[in-house]
Design a protein around this motif. Structure first.
Motif, mmCIF file in Angstrom:
data_model
loop_
_atom_site.group_PDB
_atom_site.id
_atom_site.type_symbol
_atom_site.label_atom_id
_atom_site.label_comp_id
_atom_site.label_asym_id
_atom_site.label_seq_id
_atom_site.Cartn_x
_atom_site.Cartn_y
_atom_site.Cartn_z
ATOM 1 N N MET A 11 14.061 7.650 7.008
ATOM 2 C CA MET A 11 13.849 6.216 7.201
ATOM 3 C C MET A 11 15.096 5.546 7.750
ATOM 4 S SD MET A 11 10.870 4.965 6.735
ATOM 5 C CE MET A 11 11.540 3.322 6.853
ATOM 6 N N SER A 12 16.267 5.999 7.326
ATOM 7 C CA SER A 12 17.513 5.363 7.755
ATOM 8 C C SER A 12 17.725 5.472 9.261
ATOM 9 C CB SER A 12 18.707 5.981 7.025
ATOM 10 O OG SER A 12 18.756 7.389 7.251
ATOM 11 N N SER A 13 17.016 6.420 9.910
ATOM 12 C CA SER A 13 17.183 6.597 11.353
ATOM 13 C C SER A 13 16.123 5.848 12.152
ATOM 14 C CB SER A 13 17.120 8.089 11.709
ATOM 15 O OG SER A 13 15.810 8.599 11.506
ATOM 16 N N LEU A 14 15.206 5.156 11.455
ATOM 17 C CA LEU A 14 14.094 4.502 12.133
ATOM 18 C C LEU A 14 14.202 2.988 12.080
ATOM 19 C CD1 LEU A 14 10.984 6.569 10.963
ATOM 20 C CD2 LEU A 14 11.986 6.546 13.238
ATOM 21 N N THR A 15 13.901 2.356 13.184
ATOM 22 C CA THR A 15 13.665 0.910 13.238
ATOM 23 C C THR A 15 12.229 0.732 13.711
ATOM 24 O OG1 THR A 15 14.325 0.717 15.560
ATOM 25 C CG2 THR A 15 16.069 0.494 13.880
ATOM 26 N N PRO A 16 11.633 -0.440 13.502
ATOM 27 C CA PRO A 16 10.278 -0.651 14.027
ATOM 28 C C PRO A 16 10.181 -0.387 15.523
ATOM 29 C CG PRO A 16 10.827 -2.376 12.462
ATOM 30 C CD PRO A 16 12.076 -1.573 12.667
ATOM 31 N N GLU A 17 11.212 -0.779 16.264
ATOM 32 C CA GLU A 17 11.196 -0.577 17.712
ATOM 33 C C GLU A 17 11.208 0.915 18.057
ATOM 34 O OE1 GLU A 17 12.479 -4.493 16.600
ATOM 35 O OE2 GLU A 17 13.319 -2.530 16.084
ATOM 36 N N HIS A 18 12.088 1.666 17.377
ATOM 37 C CA HIS A 18 12.173 3.107 17.628
ATOM 38 C C HIS A 18 10.890 3.810 17.217
ATOM 39 C CE1 HIS A 18 13.928 7.248 16.511
ATOM 40 N NE2 HIS A 18 13.794 7.203 17.822
ATOM 41 N N LEU A 131 2.961 -5.486 2.672
ATOM 42 C CA LEU A 131 2.142 -5.763 3.853
ATOM 43 C C LEU A 131 2.715 -6.915 4.657
ATOM 44 C CD1 LEU A 131 -1.501 -5.442 2.470
ATOM 45 C CD2 LEU A 131 -0.291 -3.849 3.954
ATOM 46 N N PRO A 132 2.797 -6.734 5.983
ATOM 47 C CA PRO A 132 2.569 -5.460 6.669
ATOM 48 C C PRO A 132 3.727 -4.512 6.407
ATOM 49 C CG PRO A 132 3.378 -7.074 8.228
ATOM 50 C CD PRO A 132 3.170 -7.806 6.928
ATOM 51 N N PRO A 133 3.527 -3.209 6.555
ATOM 52 C CA PRO A 133 4.651 -2.278 6.367
ATOM 53 C C PRO A 133 5.803 -2.642 7.294
ATOM 54 C CG PRO A 133 2.574 -1.095 6.542
ATOM 55 C CD PRO A 133 2.283 -2.505 6.914
ATOM 56 N N LEU A 135 8.006 -0.946 8.630
ATOM 57 C CA LEU A 135 8.208 0.020 9.699
ATOM 58 C C LEU A 135 7.346 -0.281 10.919
ATOM 59 C CD1 LEU A 135 9.607 2.659 10.547
ATOM 60 C CD2 LEU A 135 7.703 3.899 9.507
ATOM 61 N N THR A 136 6.226 -0.975 10.722
ATOM 62 C CA THR A 136 5.300 -1.206 11.833
ATOM 63 C C THR A 136 5.630 -2.463 12.634
ATOM 64 O OG1 THR A 136 3.746 -2.378 10.386
ATOM 65 C CG2 THR A 136 3.447 -0.001 10.644
ATOM 66 N N GLY A 137 6.660 -3.195 12.229
ATOM 67 C CA GLY A 137 7.072 -4.361 13.003
ATOM 68 C C GLY A 137 5.965 -5.388 13.132
ATOM 69 N N ARG A 138 5.599 -5.716 14.366
ATOM 70 C CA ARG A 138 4.572 -6.730 14.600
ATOM 71 C C ARG A 138 3.167 -6.174 14.684
ATOM 72 N NH1 ARG A 138 7.417 -10.732 19.147
ATOM 73 N NH2 ARG A 138 9.217 -11.327 17.858
ATOM 74 N N LEU A 139 3.032 -4.871 14.522
ATOM 75 C CA LEU A 139 1.698 -4.287 14.509
ATOM 76 C C LEU A 139 0.959 -4.740 13.246
ATOM 77 C CD1 LEU A 139 2.498 -0.624 15.612
ATOM 78 C CD2 LEU A 139 1.628 -2.487 17.030
ATOM 79 N N VAL A 140 -0.319 -5.009 13.372
ATOM 80 C CA VAL A 140 -1.117 -5.513 12.257
ATOM 81 C C VAL A 140 -2.046 -4.404 11.758
ATOM 82 C CG1 VAL A 140 -2.817 -7.223 11.539
ATOM 83 C CG2 VAL A 140 -1.045 -7.844 13.202
ATOM 84 N N PRO A 141 -2.004 -4.062 10.469
ATOM 85 C CA PRO A 141 -2.897 -3.016 9.960
ATOM 86 C C PRO A 141 -4.361 -3.410 10.130
ATOM 87 C CG PRO A 141 -1.143 -3.496 8.375
ATOM 88 C CD PRO A 141 -1.095 -4.569 9.429
ATOM 89 N N ALA A 142 -5.163 -2.478 10.628
ATOM 90 C CA ALA A 142 -6.603 -2.713 10.747
ATOM 91 C C ALA A 142 -7.274 -2.550 9.390
ATOM 92 C CB ALA A 142 -7.210 -1.743 11.759
ATOM 93 N N HIS A 143 -6.815 -1.573 8.621
ATOM 94 C CA HIS A 143 -7.362 -1.320 7.290
ATOM 95 C C HIS A 143 -6.257 -0.768 6.399
ATOM 96 C CE1 HIS A 143 -11.285 -1.753 9.122
ATOM 97 N NE2 HIS A 143 -11.023 -0.752 9.936
ATOM 98 N N VAL A 144 -6.378 -1.038 5.109
ATOM 99 C CA VAL A 144 -5.503 -0.421 4.117
ATOM 100 C C VAL A 144 -6.416 0.295 3.132
ATOM 101 C CG1 VAL A 144 -3.748 -0.780 2.347
ATOM 102 C CG2 VAL A 144 -3.780 -2.245 4.384
ATOM 103 N N ASN A 145 -6.320 1.613 3.092
ATOM 104 C CA ASN A 145 -7.237 2.427 2.293
ATOM 105 C C ASN A 145 -6.501 3.173 1.183
ATOM 106 O OD1 ASN A 145 -9.321 1.719 4.111
ATOM 107 N ND2 ASN A 145 -8.747 3.406 5.475
ATOM 108 N N MET A 146 -7.284 3.612 0.223
ATOM 109 C CA MET A 146 -6.744 4.372 -0.908
ATOM 110 C C MET A 146 -7.713 5.513 -1.198
ATOM 111 S SD MET A 146 -6.119 2.897 -4.757
ATOM 112 C CE MET A 146 -5.376 3.824 -6.078
ATOM 113 N N TRP A 147 -7.192 6.734 -1.275
ATOM 114 C CA TRP A 147 -8.007 7.886 -1.624
ATOM 115 C C TRP A 147 -7.414 8.551 -2.862
ATOM 116 C CZ3 TRP A 147 -6.474 6.965 3.440
ATOM 117 C CH2 TRP A 147 -7.504 6.671 4.354
ATOM 118 N N MET A 148 -8.293 8.977 -3.763
ATOM 119 C CA MET A 148 -7.802 9.596 -4.993
ATOM 120 C C MET A 148 -8.869 10.537 -5.541
ATOM 121 S SD MET A 148 -6.717 7.784 -8.605
ATOM 122 C CE MET A 148 -5.538 6.708 -7.828
ATOM 123 N N GLY A 149 -8.409 11.653 -6.073
ATOM 124 C CA GLY A 149 -9.328 12.568 -6.706
ATOM 125 C C GLY A 149 -8.589 13.773 -7.261
#
Length: 215
Positions: A11-18, A131-133, A135-149
């Motif tokens: 994560m330390s090497s990532l920016t939203p732009e990168h 929300l929003p994450p 890391l995604t900058g200005r991108l908008v999540p279409a869905h936020v899901n959760m899976w468990m089992g």
């Protein structure tokens, strides 16, 4: 892609732009090694590894559970039941492998758009999700899901593709991903008749043509 060719970054090497330029725009998979170690990205998600925490915070939430008739059958038959989150968690703790929580949106808003969130994520658990994450900058999540089992070794969700890019955060257990380039679609047994694969990887089937952006 060969697993050895998929970048593994911190994560330390990532920016939203990168992140956007190197991976989203080019449709390249990437493994982020320490996503959950950064509280600005993880938020309260690590609390979700504790069933008691989930039950106390959102146990009364009515959730959609996929149910299979036996361990010999796979999930994906779209047989659903309604259950409280607390009852589902109790089954998981007891080793129930026949039920699987999926919060993929099914309800729509007044404009007929799928809701971004479904129970239990639209209640008290929402404050745990950044929300929003960042890391995604200005991108908008279409869905936020959760899976468990609870699953036995070798359980699979089956080969499929999504229409949106995924930011997949594994909180507990292990998951093995097999990834195929959209360029290989013509070599696979698709459910619909393949008519086009856009340069960005968007797949079109007969009777459901779209632009590359999905419109």
């Amino acid at each position: 892609a060969n697993a050895t060719n998929i970048p593994r970054v911190r994560m330390s090497s990532l920016t939203p732009e990168h992140f956007f330029t190197e991976y989203v725009a080019t449709r390249r998979p990437v493994v982020i090694l320490d996503y959950l170690e950064d509280p600005t990205h993880a938020g309260g998600l690590l609390n979700w590894t504790n069933f008691a925490y989930l039950a106390k915070k959102a146990g009364d939430a009515q959730v959609r559970i996929e149910e299979r008739s036996s361990s010999c059958c796979g999930f994906g038959a779209q047989k659903y039941i309604e259950s409280s989150l607390a009852d589902f968690l109790q089954g998981c703790a007891a080793g129930d492998t026949l039920r699987y929580l999926t919060t993929e949106a099914t309800a729509t808003d007044p404009q007929s758009r799928l809701n971004v969130l479904s129970p239990p994520l639209d209640g008290p658990l929402l404050c745990d999700v950044p929300l929003p994450p960042r890391l995604t900058g200005r991108l908008v999540p279409a869905h936020v899901n959760m899976w468990m089992g609870t699953s036995a070794p070798g359980a699979s969700s089956g080969l499929h593709h999504d229409y949106h890019d995924n930011l997949y955060v594994l909180l507990r257990g292990r998951k093995h991903f097999q990834l195929y380039s959209p360029a290989e679609a013509s070599n696979m047994y698709t459910r619909g008749k393949l008519v086009r694969v856009h340069p960005n990887g968007r797949i079109n089937y007969a009777g459901a043509a779209t632009r590359a952006d999905g419109a």
